[in-house]
Design a protein around this motif. Structure first.
Motif, PDB file in Angstrom:
ATOM      1  N   GLU A 304       0.847  -1.199   0.000  1.00  0.00           N
ATOM      2  CA  GLU A 304       0.000   0.000   0.000  1.00  0.00           C
ATOM      3  C   GLU A 304       0.885   1.252   0.000  1.00  0.00           C
ATOM      4  OE1 GLU A 304      -3.676   0.571   0.265  1.00  0.00           O
ATOM      5  OE2 GLU A 304      -3.246  -1.236  -0.884  1.00  0.00           O
ATOM      6  N   PRO A 305       0.992   1.959  -1.126  1.00  0.00           N
ATOM      7  CA  PRO A 305       1.874   3.138  -1.182  1.00  0.00           C
ATOM      8  C   PRO A 305       1.539   4.185  -0.122  1.00  0.00           C
ATOM      9  CG  PRO A 305       1.139   2.518  -3.371  1.00  0.00           C
ATOM     10  CD  PRO A 305       0.356   1.674  -2.423  1.00  0.00           C
ATOM     11  N   MET A 306       0.236   4.421   0.102  1.00  0.00           N
ATOM     12  CA  MET A 306      -0.142   5.408   1.120  1.00  0.00           C
ATOM     13  C   MET A 306       0.362   4.993   2.488  1.00  0.00           C
ATOM     14  SD  MET A 306      -4.079   6.269   0.108  1.00  0.00           S
ATOM     15  CE  MET A 306      -4.475   4.516  -0.003  1.00  0.00           C
ATOM     16  N   LEU A 307       0.145   3.728   2.826  1.00  0.00           N
ATOM     17  CA  LEU A 307       0.527   3.243   4.140  1.00  0.00           C
ATOM     18  C   LEU A 307       2.041   3.213   4.303  1.00  0.00           C
ATOM     19  CD1 LEU A 307      -1.088   2.399   6.598  1.00  0.00           C
ATOM     20  CD2 LEU A 307      -0.800   0.018   5.910  1.00  0.00           C
ATOM     21  N   ILE A 308       2.755   2.933   3.231  1.00  0.00           N
ATOM     22  CA  ILE A 308       4.214   2.944   3.279  1.00  0.00           C
ATOM     23  C   ILE A 308       4.714   4.342   3.647  1.00  0.00           C
ATOM     24  CG2 ILE A 308       6.313   2.758   1.883  1.00  0.00           C
ATOM     25  CD1 ILE A 308       4.920   0.488   0.350  1.00  0.00           C
ATOM     26  N   ALA A 309       4.163   5.368   2.994  1.00  0.00           N
ATOM     27  CA  ALA A 309       4.577   6.742   3.262  1.00  0.00           C
ATOM     28  C   ALA A 309       4.214   7.152   4.687  1.00  0.00           C
ATOM     29  CB  ALA A 309       3.929   7.686   2.253  1.00  0.00           C
ATOM     30  N   ILE A 310       2.984   6.816   5.098  1.00  0.00           N
ATOM     31  CA  ILE A 310       2.537   7.153   6.450  1.00  0.00           C
ATOM     32  C   ILE A 310       3.413   6.464   7.494  1.00  0.00           C
ATOM     33  CG2 ILE A 310       0.651   6.829   8.099  1.00  0.00           C
ATOM     34  CD1 ILE A 310      -1.262   7.122   5.692  1.00  0.00           C
ATOM     35  N   ASN A 311       3.646   5.176   7.291  1.00  0.00           N
ATOM     36  CA  ASN A 311       4.436   4.402   8.252  1.00  0.00           C
ATOM     37  C   ASN A 311       5.871   4.912   8.349  1.00  0.00           C
ATOM     38  OD1 ASN A 311       2.239   2.819   8.776  1.00  0.00           O
ATOM     39  ND2 ASN A 311       2.907   1.086   7.545  1.00  0.00           N
ATOM     40  N   LEU A 312       6.438   5.291   7.223  1.00  0.00           N
ATOM     41  CA  LEU A 312       7.819   5.784   7.218  1.00  0.00           C
ATOM     42  C   LEU A 312       7.937   7.048   8.065  1.00  0.00           C
ATOM     43  CD1 LEU A 312      10.704   5.516   6.079  1.00  0.00           C
ATOM     44  CD2 LEU A 312       9.969   6.929   4.149  1.00  0.00           C
ATOM     45  N   PRO A 382     -13.408  14.090   2.130  1.00  0.00           N
ATOM     46  CA  PRO A 382     -12.259  13.297   1.668  1.00  0.00           C
ATOM     47  C   PRO A 382     -11.211  13.173   2.769  1.00  0.00           C
ATOM     48  CG  PRO A 382     -12.902  14.897  -0.001  1.00  0.00           C
ATOM     49  CD  PRO A 382     -13.704  15.213   1.231  1.00  0.00           C
ATOM     50  N   PRO A 383     -10.625  11.992   2.939  1.00  0.00           N
ATOM     51  CA  PRO A 383      -9.632  11.797   4.011  1.00  0.00           C
ATOM     52  C   PRO A 383      -8.451  12.747   3.928  1.00  0.00           C
ATOM     53  CG  PRO A 383     -10.313   9.679   3.097  1.00  0.00           C
ATOM     54  CD  PRO A 383     -10.912  10.738   2.219  1.00  0.00           C
ATOM     55  N   TYR A 438      -6.219   9.912   9.159  1.00  0.00           N
ATOM     56  CA  TYR A 438      -6.183   9.635   7.721  1.00  0.00           C
ATOM     57  C   TYR A 438      -6.180   8.130   7.461  1.00  0.00           C
ATOM     58  CZ  TYR A 438      -4.563   9.714   2.864  1.00  0.00           C
ATOM     59  OH  TYR A 438      -4.457   9.520   1.505  1.00  0.00           O
ATOM     60  N   THR A 439      -5.421   7.390   8.257  1.00  0.00           N
ATOM     61  CA  THR A 439      -5.361   5.939   8.087  1.00  0.00           C
ATOM     62  C   THR A 439      -6.716   5.297   8.344  1.00  0.00           C
ATOM     63  OG1 THR A 439      -3.028   5.897   8.759  1.00  0.00           O
ATOM     64  CG2 THR A 439      -4.236   3.819   8.890  1.00  0.00           C
ATOM     65  N   ILE A 440      -7.397   5.699   9.422  1.00  0.00           N
ATOM     66  CA  ILE A 440      -8.688   5.104   9.754  1.00  0.00           C
ATOM     67  C   ILE A 440      -9.739   5.482   8.718  1.00  0.00           C
ATOM     68  CG2 ILE A 440     -10.560   5.108  11.449  1.00  0.00           C
ATOM     69  CD1 ILE A 440      -8.471   5.346  13.624  1.00  0.00           C
ATOM     70  N   ASP A 441      -9.745   6.757   8.281  1.00  0.00           N
ATOM     71  CA  ASP A 441     -10.714   7.180   7.270  1.00  0.00           C
ATOM     72  C   ASP A 441     -10.491   6.461   5.945  1.00  0.00           C
ATOM     73  OD1 ASP A 441     -11.819   8.856   9.082  1.00  0.00           O
ATOM     74  OD2 ASP A 441     -11.138  10.723   8.166  1.00  0.00           O
ATOM     75  N   GLY A 503      -3.367  11.549  -2.779  1.00  0.00           N
ATOM     76  CA  GLY A 503      -3.976  10.478  -1.995  1.00  0.00           C
ATOM     77  C   GLY A 503      -5.236   9.925  -2.607  1.00  0.00           C
ATOM     78  N   HIS A 504      -6.069  10.791  -3.204  1.00  0.00           N
ATOM     79  CA  HIS A 504      -7.326  10.309  -3.782  1.00  0.00           C
ATOM     80  C   HIS A 504      -7.089   9.353  -4.940  1.00  0.00           C
ATOM     81  CE1 HIS A 504      -6.184  13.645  -6.420  1.00  0.00           C
ATOM     82  NE2 HIS A 504      -7.012  13.156  -7.324  1.00  0.00           N
ATOM     83  N   VAL A 505      -5.987   9.551  -5.663  1.00  0.00           N
ATOM     84  CA  VAL A 505      -5.655   8.642  -6.773  1.00  0.00           C
ATOM     85  C   VAL A 505      -5.242   7.281  -6.227  1.00  0.00           C
ATOM     86  CG1 VAL A 505      -4.138   8.277  -8.751  1.00  0.00           C
ATOM     87  CG2 VAL A 505      -4.956  10.588  -8.214  1.00  0.00           C
ATOM     88  N   LEU A 506      -4.427   7.283  -5.191  1.00  0.00           N
ATOM     89  CA  LEU A 506      -3.962   6.031  -4.603  1.00  0.00           C
ATOM     90  C   LEU A 506      -5.109   5.268  -3.943  1.00  0.00           C
ATOM     91  CD1 LEU A 506      -0.651   7.356  -3.009  1.00  0.00           C
ATOM     92  CD2 LEU A 506      -0.880   5.982  -5.082  1.00  0.00           C
TER      93      LEU A 506
END
Length: 544
Positions: A304-312, A382-383, A438-441, A503-506
C-alpha cells in the motif's frame, strides 16, 4: 436492517443509495460489506441468503455507534489508559539501568536492550492482535493478551539474571502490543468520522504521555533508593488494575462479531437456521482464514503506497522520541550535572507539549472538520483534509531538533534545550493525529490491520534508535547529532503534502479501502458497460 434483502446488483439507484448511506455514516455496516466481498453476486441472490443477512436496524442499541456518548467516552478513556499503561512500561526502566548493571554486571549497551526489546515485542504482537481482533472480537483478545502481559511484568520483578529479565521484557512487549493496535480499533468501532477526531485526540496523547512520564517516575524511584524490582512491581500492579477494568468495563465493540452473536440469537429464537452474519458466512477452513487475516498486515505494509509513506514518517517520529531517552541523559545528566530524578523531569515539557497539541486540535482543527462535514454533506469529507494539520506540524518538528541541539551547551541554561521538548511534543501529537485519522478514514474496515502494520514498522524504529543513540551523540556531539535528525525531518516534510495532492488517486487503486467505495466502482463499471453497449447499438443502427 434485519431481514431486508440486499439491493439488486442490477439496480444502480439502490446501490447508490446504499453506498451514500455507508460513506456518510461510516457505520460498522461498512465493515459488514467489506468483510464479505461478493455478497451482491447473482449466486447469493439466487440462494436467497441476503434476505436473512443480519444487519443493524436504524437506532439499534446493539450498534456501538448508537451507544450513549457517556458510555463511548468511558470506553475511549479506557482504551487510552491501556495504551498509557503499555507505553509507560516501555520507558520506566530507562532510569534504573545503573542499579541493574550493578546487580547483574552487564554493559550499558545491554541496558539499552531493556527499552529496545520491549519495543521489539511491538514488532511481533500487532501481526496477531490486530487481525485476530477482527476475527474474534476486541474484548476476547484484549482480556487474554493483557492478562498474559501482567504476568510477564511479575516475571520481570522476579528475574534472577540478565537473560530472564531481557526475555520477559520482550514477551511483555509482544502482549503489550495488543492495546497499541486494538485501542485504535475500538475508537473506530464506536465513533463516526465527525466525532472520531476528538476521541483520537485523547487516544493519541497516551502513546507519548506514557514514555514522557516513565523516566520521571523511574528517576525519582532510583534517587529514593527503592529497589529496581519495585519498579516492575509497580508496573505489574498498574497492569493488573487495568485487567480488572477490562473484565468489568469493556464490552464487545467490533460490529461484525456483534452481528454474529445477533445471528446466533435469531437462529435460536426463531428456529430458522437461515439467519447469517457476514463474518460467519465464509466457506473456508479456519486455518486458511487465519492465514489470510494474519497475512493482511504484511500485505498492507509492503503493497500500500499510502501506508508505506505514512508508516515511514510516523516511524521516524516515533524512533526520535525513544532516541531522547539516551540523548537527554547525555545533555542534562552528563553535561549539565543533574541527578537521575531531575534529569527525568526534563521530559515533562514533552508531555505538556502533547497535552497542548491535543487541546489546540480539539478547539481548532476538529471544528474545522465539522464545518467541512456540513459543507460536503451528504457526501463524506475526503480523508486528505486530515493531512492539513500534518503539513503545519512537519516543519516545526524539524525545527525542534535544531533548537535542542544548538542550545545544549553546558554554558546555556537548561531551560533552553528543555523547552524544545514542548515543540517536539506539540508537533508529534499533530503529526500522529493527522496520520492516524487519515489511516482510519482511508482503511475503515481494515483499520486494525492498517494500524497493526503501522505499529510494527514504527516499533522497529523505536527499538533500534536507542541502540545507536548513545554512540551517535557521543561521536557527533549533541549539536551535530540533533542537526542530522533535523535534516532528515526536513526531508520528510513533503510526505503529507504529496499525500494531500495524490492520496485520492492512490485510494481508488487500493483494494483495502471501504466497501462502499468498491460499490461505487462497480456502479461506475456497470454504467460504462451500459453506455458502451448503447453506443455500439447506435453505431450498428447508423451503419445499417
Amino acid at each position: 436492517m434485519v431481514g431486508v434483502p440486499s439491493p439488486s446488483r442490477k439496480s444502480s439507484t439502490a446501490f447508490e443509495s446504499h453506498a451514500s448511506h455507508s460513506l456518510v455514516t461510516s457505520e460498522p455496516h461498512d465493515v459488514e460489506v467489506g468483510s464479505r466481498e461478493g455478497s451482491y453476486s447473482p449466486e447469493a441472490e439466487e440462494k436467497g441468503l441476503d434476505a436473512y443477512q443480519v444487519r443493524f436496524e436504524p437506532g439499534d442499541p446493539e450498534n456501538p455507534k448508537n451507544w450513549s456518548r457517556l458510555r463511548r467516552w468511558n470506553l475511549t478513556a479506557l482504551a487510552s489508559l491501556l495504551v498509557l499503561n503499555c507505553t509507560f512500561a516501555s520507558s520506566v526502566p530507562s532510569e534504573i539501568i545503573v542499579p541493574l548493571m550493578n546487580e547483574f554486571g552487564f554493559s550499558l549497551e545491554v541496558g539499552a536492550l531493556l527499552i529496545s526489546l520491549f519495543l521489539a515485542g511491538y514488532c511481533v504482537g500487532p501481526l496477531f492482535w490486530g487481525p485476530l481482533s477482527e476475527q474474534f472480537g476486541r474484548r476476547n483478545i484484549g482480556l487474554i493478551s493483557f492478562l498474559v502481559y501482567t504476568g510477564f511484568q511479575v516475571g520481570c520483578a522476579l528475574s534472577p539474571n540478565t537473560a530472564s529479565i531481557l526475555v520477559f521484557r520482550f514477551l511483555a512487549g509482544v502482549f503489550a502490543a495488543s492495546p497499541m493496535t486494538n485501542s485504535g480499533g475500538i475508537i473506530s468501532d464506536i465513533w463516526d468520522a465527525d466525532t472520531r477526531g476528538k476521541a483520537l485526540a485523547l487516544f493519541t496523547l497516551a502513546p507519548f504521555a506514557g514514555p514522557s512520564l516513565g523516566p520521571t517516575v523511574g528517576g525519582f524511584m532510583a534517587v529514593a533508593g527503592v529497589s529496581w524490582r519495585w519498579v516492575f512491581w509497580l508496573l505489574a500492579m498498574f497492569a493488573g488494575a487495568c485487567e480488572v477494568l477490562l473484565v468489568f468495563a469493556l464490552p464487545e465493540t467490533y460490529a461484525p462479531v456483534i452481528l454474529v452473536r445477533k445471528a446466533q440469537r435469531l437462529r435460536k429464537e426463531t428456529g430458522d437456521t437461515r439467519w447469517w452474519a457476514p463474518l460467519e458466512n465464509q466457506d473456508v477452513p479456519l486455518r486458511q482464514r487465519l492465514e489470510t487475516i494474519l497475512g493482511r498486515p504484511f500485505e498492507m505494509l509492503f503493497l500500500e503506497p499510502m501506508l508505506i509513506a505514512i508508516n515511514l514518517y510516523m516511524s521516524f517520529v516515533y524512533g526520535c522520541m525513544y532516541l531522547l531517552f539516551e540523548a537527554y541523559p547525555i545533555v542534562f545528566t552528563r553535561d549539565h550535572g543533574l541527578n537521575t530524578g531531575l534529569s527525568g523531569l526534563m521530559f515533562l515539557p514533552l508531555f505538556f507539549g502533547c497535552v497542548l497539541g491535543c487541546m489546540v486540535y480539539v478547539l481548532y482543527w476538529n471544528p474545522v472538520y465539522e464545518r467541512l462535514s456540513k459543507q460536503y454533506a451528504p457526501d463524506p469529507v475526503p480523508p486528505e483534509f486530515r493531512l492539513d494539520i500534518c503539513i503545519w506540524a512537519a516543519p516545526g518538528f524539524a525545527a525542534a531538533f535544531f533548537w535542542f541541539g544548538w542550545t545544549s551547551f553546558s554554558s546555556i541554561s537548561i531551560w533552553a534545550p528543555m523547552m524544545s521538548g514542548l515543540v517536539l511534543g506539540f508537533t508529534i501529537t499533530w503529526i500522529f493525529l493527522g496520520l492516524i485519522n487519515y489511516t482510519i478514514d482511508t482503511y475503515l474496515f481494515a483499520a486494525a490491520s492498517a494500524l497493526a502494520a503501522n505499529t510494527v514498522l514504527r516499533s522497529v524504529f523505536g527499538a533500534s534508535f536507542p541502540l545507536f543513540a548513545t554512540q551517535m551523540f557521543d561521536k557527533l556531539g549533541p549539536r551535530w547529532a540533533s542537526t542530522l535528525l533535523g535534516c532528515i525531518s526536513l526531508l520528510m516534510v513533503p510526505i503529507p503534502i504529496l499525500l494531500k495532492r495524490y492520496g485520492h488517486v492512490l485510494r481508488r487503486k487500493s483494494k483495502f479501502t471501504p466497501a462502499a467505495t468498491k460499490v461505487e466502482k462497480v456502479i461506475a463499471e456497470e454504467d460504462n458497460v451500459s453506455i458502451a453497449k448503447e453506443d455500439t447499438k447506435e453505431e450498428k443502427a447508423t451503419v445499417s
